[in-house]
Enzyme design. Structure first.
Site, short mmCIF file in Angstrom:
data_model
loop_
_atom_site.label_atom_id
_atom_site.label_comp_id
_atom_site.label_asym_id
_atom_site.label_seq_id
_atom_site.Cartn_x
_atom_site.Cartn_y
_atom_site.Cartn_z
N HIS A 176 -5.79 5.90 -0.77
CA HIS A 176 -4.32 5.70 -0.87
C HIS A 176 -3.90 5.71 -2.32
O HIS A 176 -3.70 4.65 -2.90
CB HIS A 176 -3.95 4.38 -0.21
CG HIS A 176 -2.50 4.26 0.12
ND1 HIS A 176 -1.57 3.68 -0.74
CD2 HIS A 176 -1.80 4.63 1.21
CE1 HIS A 176 -0.39 3.68 -0.16
NE2 HIS A 176 -0.50 4.26 1.01
N PHE A 177 -3.74 6.71 -2.95
CA PHE A 177 -3.97 8.12 -2.63
C PHE A 177 -4.93 8.66 -3.68
O PHE A 177 -4.74 8.36 -4.86
CB PHE A 177 -2.65 8.91 -2.69
CG PHE A 177 -1.60 8.38 -1.74
CD1 PHE A 177 -1.63 8.77 -0.41
CD2 PHE A 177 -0.61 7.51 -2.16
CE1 PHE A 177 -0.66 8.32 0.48
CE2 PHE A 177 0.34 7.05 -1.29
CZ PHE A 177 0.32 7.44 0.03
#
Length: 142
Positions: free
Chosen positions: A50-51
């Site tokens: 993420h991410f």
């Protein structure tokens, strides 16, 4: 200087690594409010996905950190010792800015209503004095 360190927080909350999302409690008015800190490290497990290449702390985990802060405030009262505060609702949540590795989250939750084992907290997360997230959190103590 902190009011509670991580070990003392773990005496109040059942959460453990990697889901204990507050490092210290800086202010505590038992049953009324708490202010906690979370140093957001690049090594947090959720940043792997993420991410990739653009790590951002998930908003739901900011909300959880705010809830844990509120749980310290309510569960620090003698009558709730050893209990768990569960989510019963999340209302009016807004995310105002990203939280990224290197940020220090200041988490403030004020208990604004309690009726029996149900309560509501007004929660605000800050980074460098700027609002990152606000929400109204409902909890049930069980």
């Amino acid at each position: 200087m902190s009011v509670l360190n991580t070990a003392e927080i773990m005496e109040i909350l059942p959460h453990r690594h990697p889901f204990l999302l507050i490092d210290t409690v800086e202010e505590l008015e038992s049953g009324v409010r708490a202010v906690a800190k979370k140093a957001v490290s690049f090594h947090e497990p959720y940043f792997a996905g993420h991410f990739p290449g653009n790590p951002v702390m998930p908003g739901v985990l900011i909300i959880e950190a705010l809830a844990q802060t509120g749980a310290v405030a309510i569960l620090s009262q003698p009558e709730w010792k050893g209990k768990t505060a569960y989510f019963a609702g999340i209302n009016h949540a807004k995310f105002k800015q990203k939280v990224v590795p290197g940020d220090v989250l200041t988490l403030e939750t004020e208990i604004i209503k309690v009726k029996g084992p149900i309560g509501i907290g007004k929660a605000t997360a800050y980074v460098d004095g700027k609002i990152a997230c606000i929400a109204e959190l409902t909890f049930a103590i069980g």
